[in-house]
Write a protein that holds these residues in place. Sequence first.
Motif, PDB file in Angstrom:
ATOM      1  N   TYR A  46     -12.156   1.497   1.436  1.00 30.23           N
ATOM      2  CA  TYR A  46     -11.906   2.930   1.602  1.00 30.23           C
ATOM      3  C   TYR A  46     -13.057   3.620   2.323  1.00 30.23           C
ATOM      4  N   GLU A  47     -14.285   3.243   2.003  1.00 28.96           N
ATOM      5  CA  GLU A  47     -15.435   3.841   2.691  1.00 28.96           C
ATOM      6  C   GLU A  47     -15.410   3.499   4.177  1.00 28.96           C
ATOM      7  N   PHE A  95     -13.402   7.451   3.503  1.00 29.94           N
ATOM      8  CA  PHE A  95     -13.272   8.089   2.200  1.00 29.94           C
ATOM      9  C   PHE A  95     -14.660   8.240   1.573  1.00 29.94           C
ATOM     10  N   MET A 120      -3.744  -0.126   5.281  1.00 32.38           N
ATOM     11  CA  MET A 120      -4.388   1.183   5.155  1.00 32.38           C
ATOM     12  C   MET A 120      -4.290   1.953   6.474  1.00 32.38           C
ATOM     13  N   ASN A 162       0.887  -1.150   0.000  1.00 26.75           N
ATOM     14  CA  ASN A 162       0.000   0.000   0.000  1.00 26.75           C
ATOM     15  C   ASN A 162       0.932   1.208   0.000  1.00 26.75           C
TER      16      ASN A 162
END
Length: 158
Positions: free
Chosen positions: A142-143, A147, A114, A74
């Motif tokens: 991501y949500e 994000f 992440m 990442n």
Amino acid sequence: MNIIYKKADLNDIDDLVDLKIKQNIYNCNEDGLVFNNEEMARKNIKKVLLQELNKTIYFYIAIDKSNNRTVASNGVIIHQMVPTTLCLNGKKAYITCVYTDEDYRCKGIQNILMQKILDFLKEIECKKIELDVTNPNAIKLYEKFGFKKYNEKYILEN
């Protein structure tokens, strides 16, 4: 599965190159394309990483200690912009090169990577973070971290 997580350093460049090549091949296959000139891609990826790793480009990686194999990465690119009212210190991050080997997917590895990237960005006081995503599983990831989709980008490719 004995996975360790760490910030990549110069000793990890060959593994990062391998993962990026796998990601390129995977993306081409998904789009019905053929990945050409792997040798040139390897050379260029390595050159950029040798110049920029832990300067403007940072990676966190997951290593399976049972076979000493780097199985996921990442990355984040840090840009210094002219500060604005919405970004007072001018630091802007772009998350990139998010990839996990197929055998290691859906095991929570990218959740940990992440979080490590976001912790790093918090540490350097970078609050403006962007990424591009189309993969539905990645969108969920991501949500989960907060994000949100915002507008549409315009791109010029010369």
